[in-house]
Scaffold this active site. Structure first.
Site, PDB file in Angstrom:
ATOM      1  N   HIS A 193      -0.381   4.671   7.215  1.00  0.00           N
ATOM      2  CA  HIS A 193       0.349   5.252   6.085  1.00  0.00           C
ATOM      3  C   HIS A 193       0.720   6.703   6.367  1.00  0.00           C
ATOM      4  O   HIS A 193       0.077   7.381   7.167  1.00  0.00           O
ATOM      5  CB  HIS A 193      -0.510   5.162   4.824  1.00  0.00           C
ATOM      6  CG  HIS A 193      -1.054   3.790   4.568  1.00  0.00           C
ATOM      7  ND1 HIS A 193      -2.314   3.407   4.976  1.00  0.00           N
ATOM      8  CD2 HIS A 193      -0.486   2.710   3.982  1.00  0.00           C
ATOM      9  CE1 HIS A 193      -2.516   2.141   4.637  1.00  0.00           C
ATOM     10  NE2 HIS A 193      -1.417   1.693   4.036  1.00  0.00           N
ATOM     11  N   ASP A 224      -3.450   7.872   8.237  1.00  0.00           N
ATOM     12  CA  ASP A 224      -4.597   7.097   8.719  1.00  0.00           C
ATOM     13  C   ASP A 224      -4.220   6.087   9.801  1.00  0.00           C
ATOM     14  O   ASP A 224      -4.979   5.162  10.078  1.00  0.00           O
ATOM     15  CB  ASP A 224      -5.268   6.376   7.547  1.00  0.00           C
ATOM     16  CG  ASP A 224      -4.295   5.459   6.794  1.00  0.00           C
ATOM     17  OD1 ASP A 224      -3.147   5.289   7.257  1.00  0.00           O
ATOM     18  OD2 ASP A 224      -4.671   4.921   5.737  1.00  0.00           O
ATOM     19  N   SER A 277       0.806  -1.227   0.000  1.00  0.00           N
ATOM     20  CA  SER A 277       0.000   0.000   0.000  1.00  0.00           C
ATOM     21  C   SER A 277       0.836   1.274   0.000  1.00  0.00           C
ATOM     22  O   SER A 277       0.336   2.337  -0.386  1.00  0.00           O
ATOM     23  CB  SER A 277      -0.937   0.020   1.208  1.00  0.00           C
ATOM     24  OG  SER A 277      -0.206  -0.092   2.417  1.00  0.00           O
TER      25      SER A 277
END
Length: 399
Positions: free
Chosen positions: A354, A351, A43
């Protein structure tokens, strides 16, 4: 003899000329270094693959498909797990490319768009095969894609970009391969699912081996230049700090508030990775392998946050509840969490898992610094005009 007014006019013309020259250098594409970029990972590098997979497979879209994701730069969600751009986005921009298109979800007849590069990174991807991790009692929560799957996808794409083995080698010789960061999910899933620290440490050499095998596989195909990032100080992650909230006081770094033993785990991974990359260099001295020390680059953010404009180091910008503004059951982007902090640039964590865009930009500086420091060893890979452009774009790093 020149009058003062004529001297002033000459100065004004010179300044205009200088501005035009600098502007043209900055806005012109950086040609000559690479003809394409191919990226792998999770991610931290995913530019929309998990979102595309959810669309093609008619599954629930990831929370990165909703605002406030993308609010800082794109002003809409793009599938990136960030408020804006990722490190790979800044890298592509500076080297004269468009943002790397996600590979997954695309149709085979439309692969021409990948001629200048493709992104195979998928949010939630692991280094180790998902079935192997499942045998260890470690389960992926968002995807069963691993690094091996991503590399196989690249090998599936490659013949459509070059007509023969020799042409493919030519293509890859002028391509930049970004290998990760990857492996973080193997560890994070294990930590959050309550696995013993010693059992998780046994995964580290296996993860490093997979990264190494992937690099060697791409070398066999013709790739010669790799960027390989290490792991971050995971002991500073709001998600893991929440998971281990209530640990003994002496387990926290008194300066940063990060969990020392988790950061030591990251350093252990990075040490083994660096050693293995050196082994590959010894086996393939003609190959350029650039290790990017994300741990060293990001540590000052937590130690001296005011120097970088950060007001919150361990709280999530888009989060809710608890000491770290993070709840593992309430994801940013999904109701009821559709709002974020007023100023993401003052936060390190977006968040809880990240980074914010501004952190990614700082990290991109580190990538460019490592890349440019390698130029003498790369010979004629990058022309002087490219180096000069990067010096203008990133003067603070002495590129």
């Amino acid at each position: 003899m020149a009058t003062s007014s004529s001297c002033s006019s000459l100065k004004q013309h010179f300044l205009v000329f200088l501005i035009v020259i600098i502007s043209s250098i900055i806005n012109s594409p950086v040609n000559g270094c690479f003809t394409s970029i191919f990226s792998f990972g999770d991610s931290l590098t995913d530019t929309g693959n998990l979102l595309e997979l959810s669309i093609s497979e008619s599954t629930k879209p990831p929370h990165s498909a909703f605002l406030p994701y993308g609010c800082t730069f794109f002003h809409r969600p793009t599938g990136r797990f960030c408020d804006g751009r990722l490190v790979i986005d800044f890298l592509a921009e500076a080297l004269g490319f468009s943002f790397l298109p996600p590979f997954y979800g695309s149709k085979s007849g439309k692969w021409e768009k990948f001629r200048q590069g493709a992104n195979f990174a998928v949010a939630g991807a692991t280094a180790l095969n998902s079935s192997f991790l499942a045998e260890q009692g470690i389960h992926s929560v968002s995807t069963n894609i691993s690094l091996g799957v991503e590399v196989n996808s690249f090998k599936h794409l490659l013949p459509s970009l070059c007509s023969s083995s020799s042409n493919c080698k030519k293509l890859l010789r002028k391509s930049l391969i970004v290998m990760g960061e990857v492996g973080g999910n193997d560890y994070n899933h294990a930590f959050k699912q309550g696995k013993n620290i010693e059992n998780i440490r046994r995964l580290v050499p296996l993860v490093v081996d997979i990264i190494s095998l992937s690099i060697k596989e791409l070398i066999e195909l013709g790739a010669v230049t790799f960027l390989v990032p290490g792991n971050f100080p995971i002991g500073c992650s709001p998600s893991l700090l929440t998971s281990f909230h209530g640990s003994e006081k002496d387990q926290y770094d008194p300066l940063t508030g990060c969990l020392t033993w988790l950061n030591q785990f990251s350093q252990h991974h990075n040490e083994l990775l660096r050693k293995e990359l050196e082994n590959i260099r010894n086996l393939h001295p003609q190959i350029n392998i650039i290790y990017v020390d994300y741990y060293k680059a990001s540590t000052p953010f937590y130690q001296s946050p005011k120097n970088y404009g950060f007001k919150e180091t361990l709280k999530a910008c888009c989060g809710i509840g608890g000491l770290y503004n993070y709840d593992p059951l309430i994801y940013c982007g999904y109701p009821p969490l559709k709002q974020c902090c007023n100023d993401p640039s003052s936060y390190i964590s977006w968040d809880g898992i990240h980074f914010t865009e501004v952190v990614n930009k700082w990290l991109a500086h580190t990538v460019f610094e490592e890349l440019m420091n390698t130029i003498p060893r790369l010979g004629s890979l990058c022309p002087l005009s490219t180096v000069n452009k990067l010096r203008i774009l990133y003067p603070m790093f002495g590129v």
